[in-house]
Write an enzyme that holds these catalytic residues in place. Structure first.
Site, PDB file in Angstrom:
ATOM      1  N   GLU A   1     -10.192   1.032  -4.751  1.00 23.26           N
ATOM      2  CA  GLU A   1     -11.110   0.293  -4.138  1.00 23.26           C
ATOM      3  C   GLU A   1     -11.660   1.144  -2.930  1.00 23.26           C
ATOM      4  OE1 GLU A   1     -10.253  -2.874  -1.621  1.00 23.26           O
ATOM      5  OE2 GLU A   1      -8.384  -2.106  -1.023  1.00 23.26           O
TER       6      GLU A   1
ATOM      7  N   MET B   1      -6.450  -2.373  -5.378  1.00 20.54           N
ATOM      8  CA  MET B   1      -6.198  -2.131  -4.104  1.00 20.54           C
ATOM      9  C   MET B   1      -5.784  -0.905  -3.545  1.00 20.54           C
ATOM     10  SD  MET B   1      -4.759  -5.968  -2.809  1.00 20.54           S
ATOM     11  CE  MET B   1      -5.758  -7.183  -2.492  1.00 20.54           C
ATOM     12  N   GLY B   2      -6.297  -0.307  -2.266  1.00 20.39           N
ATOM     13  CA  GLY B   2      -5.949   0.926  -1.653  1.00 20.39           C
ATOM     14  C   GLY B   2      -7.180   1.480  -1.037  1.00 20.39           C
ATOM     15  N   ARG B   3      -7.274   1.024   0.182  1.00 20.21           N
ATOM     16  CA  ARG B   3      -8.705   1.482   1.004  1.00 20.21           C
ATOM     17  C   ARG B   3      -8.443   2.932   1.336  1.00 20.21           C
ATOM     18  NH1 ARG B   3      -7.352  -2.001   4.981  1.00 20.21           N
ATOM     19  NH2 ARG B   3      -8.765  -3.678   4.470  1.00 20.21           N
TER      20      ARG B   3
ATOM     21  N   GLN C   1      -2.328  -8.690  -7.296  1.00 20.02           N
ATOM     22  CA  GLN C   1      -1.208  -7.526  -7.351  1.00 20.02           C
ATOM     23  C   GLN C   1      -0.225  -7.584  -6.095  1.00 20.02           C
ATOM     24  OE1 GLN C   1      -4.140  -3.948  -6.816  1.00 20.02           O
ATOM     25  NE2 GLN C   1      -5.547  -5.830  -6.413  1.00 20.02           N
TER      26      GLN C   1
ATOM     27  N   ASP D   1       0.774  -1.320  -0.108  1.00 19.25           N
ATOM     28  CA  ASP D   1      -0.167  -0.096  -0.129  1.00 19.25           C
ATOM     29  C   ASP D   1       1.041   1.346   0.041  1.00 19.25           C
ATOM     30  OD1 ASP D   1      -2.627  -1.369  -0.153  1.00 19.25           O
ATOM     31  OD2 ASP D   1      -2.433  -1.552   1.952  1.00 19.25           O
TER      32      ASP D   1
END
Lengths: 424, 424
Positions: free
Chosen positions: B260, B203-205, B315, B159
């Protein structure tokens, strides 16, 4: 057309050639294009072929006279093209009418052939593309058209569901992508020690050839998917839950590989709940969500941690994991298609025949396209275990040689350096 | 602890060492493990460290005394380990209690340290893992415990959202996977000439670092995603539809990359409609379906062909596309963490500082873990365009060096040959 001494007795058909790509992208369809081009360049050097045209977006480019001149492509560009995914000429999904019902359509195509002095037609594609070659050949026979043409189909599909050929160009690369990705996911899910089910959905509407590739990590002697379900067997939700429970009792991290096209006993797709209802021009149902549907079922019936994932477009375009065997064969079959056309064949599909023997090798052959088009080759029983939830060693022996070898893809800026006609 | 002449004045702390991995898998966390092991093996050769223990499944393995003896791992195994994805020791998601609230928990950990004569503790992980190092260090300070320990955190997260460090080990490999995959999807979608929108969820909150990588194909001078949306900017459905319409008017194949974690003005996640409602032990919302939600919106508002896909687990575990730069740095920072511990540091995180200059290079530094734990580093404004739908060249300059270089991964049977403790 060879005589008893093997000499070519046919009069040379001199003219131009056109090549097109159709259907869904693969990692190897451009290798076949490169093979056709290099075969035609050789024919050009011998004076049989003059200009080599590429149709933009398949048969629709032919209809609209949208061509790229490929005659002078240098070898280094052909090599780079061979390692590039998708379809460099563009593709289409166009279903031709029946020649008996719409002869005017075919007359208009022949008008283009005549205008550009095209005598050789190569069409690289899957099942639906072989249908195009079949109809063009049929029209030539029934119309009394005297302008001589040679129509050759060159197979391409990750699905591996074409009849007669041992396997299809593009399948080995997709299988290598799937095998590698599933192996990596197996490593990923093994890190936690809480019970968890991971469901990986793999392409394959009517045949489980691609999903079979998920079992390949067994060859490494390590972990492999616990359960593999193909559309060749009826899917039972009850048996699936039994199978998952049994695997969870042995190992906390359970990986399930499923074909998108698995169906219930009543014929309904498992993913039907999440499906859009749309169909493509060939009447195929568009599917989405088989793994998601199973995720919901596991959550409800077992209640453990569960996640679903789809390999999606990357299984057909992930050319950085192309199989060197597949790329070499795909280029080879394109070149072979040209020699078949030059020797007088038409209405045929170039194909692979696996040679007997311990060491894997293939020979190139042709089959009448009539025997191929619109049929589907499914995974034989011998490749699926009795319970219908795994792949046999015989299945792995069939697929293993197709994924071997890595290409010498050039990277630039940390990414694969692919070919495009726009940049060349 | 060096004196004015640079000599180490600290008395040697002699004992055993333990290393663990925590949090989600990456393609580089095993390279850091290999770096820690080789650093400790060097210390062992000098007589400072005796046995090198690996905790199975992170801190839970320490609690249950589940160890692997890593002392004698040969260099070829360490090299193979460095190129293997996920976490070879296993991982966990365990949040430690506050030392002031549950000192008994820490006493029991210290009992294990003492039992095994462990003086050095290395924990490789993300934000939550730095929290573990922080609490262990805090407990050592407030408890009056006299048994001397050195606690070092070594970062790991795809991240890239840890504070202070220029970037995190694992990020470059994930970024390389994303850049390559998006580039391949761009080739795939370009084959048809009918208007179509493809939405790729990355991905990546809370931070858009990974999604930024989708813009990297610009460096190749070819096609790149038309639109890129990060969680750093509020997402507007109206502007999104405007953006997509504008892009469709220029080009039939439009690719949208989204994190995301993008949220609406009211703070709600775009993917909230499809979300399971579950939270993990750290209280993070589990998200699913941002791209699917946008797919439905495009279908409804624009009506063209649209598909969504998630890059999903691959990923973080697609180590066949690991960045050679990332793997080398990840191993380097592990080795550096050992030297920091040997020179007396504790309660710190090993990190990267990017050196000034035209040519990219990093130095290794430490930061107090208190300054790192539980903070989130987001993508700076300078890396996002004004409209909030694209990445600036400054952003690409930051990320480009991190994905360079390919590893010399060994393939066997057509698949990557990865390391596992079970097979060695």
């Amino acid at each position: 057309m060879k005589n008893i001494n093997g000499e070519n007795t046919m009069e040379k058909l001199i003219g131009n050639a056109v090549v097109g790509q159709s259907g869904g992208p693969t990692s190897a369809i451009n290798a076949t294009l490169a093979g056709v081009i290099s075969g035609l360049q050789k024919a050009a050097a011998l004076g049989t072929v003059n200009t080599i045209y590429g149709m933009k977006n398949g048969i629709t480019g032919l209809m609209n006279e949208r061509f790229i001149d490929l005659s002078a492509m240098p070898e280094d560009a052909l090599c780079s093209l061979s390692l590039t995914p998708a379809a460099a000429l563009g593709s289409c999904r166009k279903k031709l009418p029946e020649p008996s019902e719409d002869p005017a359509f075919f007359e208009s195509l022949y008008a283009v052939f005549k205008k550009y002095d095209i005598r050789y037609f190569f069409y690289i594609g899957g099942n639906d593309s072989m249908d195009t070659v079949k109809k063009l050949s049929e029209y030539a026979k029934i119309s009394g058209e005297t302008y001589e043409m040679r129509f050759i189909g060159v197979p391409k599909t990750i699905d591996n569901d074409l009849l007669l050929t041992d396997h299809t160009p593009g399948y080995g690369s997709a299988a290598k992508y799937i095998a590698t990705s599933v192996k990596e996911v197996l490593f990923d899910i093994a890190v936690y020690d809480v019970p968890a089910v991971t469901i990986v959905e793999i392409m394959g509407r009517d045949a489980g050839w691609l999903t079979m590739a998920a079992a390949l990590p067994r060859l490494s002697g390590g972990r492999e998917p616990n359960l593999v379900y193909l559309p060749e067997r009826t899917f039972s939700v009850e048996e699936f839950i039994e199978d998952v429970r049994a695997e969870l009792s042995k190992n906390p991290a359970v990986l399930v590989a499923v074909s998108e096209g698995i169906r219930l006993a009543d014929g309904e797709y498992v993913g039907a709940m999440a499906q859009s209802g749309a169909t493509d021009v060939f009447g195929h149902k568009y599917l989405a969500g088989t793994a998601r549907t199973l995720e919901r079922i596991v959550k409800e019936k077992i209640g453990c941690k569960v996640r679903s994932m789809e390999l999606n477009l990357l299984q057909r375009c992930g050319a950085h994991l192309a199989s060197a065997t597949d790329i070499a064969e795909s280029r080879g079959v394109g070149k072979f298609a040209v020699s078949a056309a030059l020797s007088g064949e038409s209405g045929v599909m170039a194909a692979f025949r696996r040679n007997d023997g311990e060491v894997y090798s293939v020979g190139y052959v042709t089959y009448p396209v009539n025997n191929v088009a619109n049929g589907v080759k499914t995974v034989p029983d011998a490749f699926i275990n009795e319970r219908g939830n795994g792949i046999t060693d015989a299945g792995l022996r069939y697929i293993a040689p197709l994924i071997t070898g890595e290409t010498d893809l050039h990277f630039e800026n940390g990414m694969p350096d692919y070919f495009s006609f726009e940049n060349n």
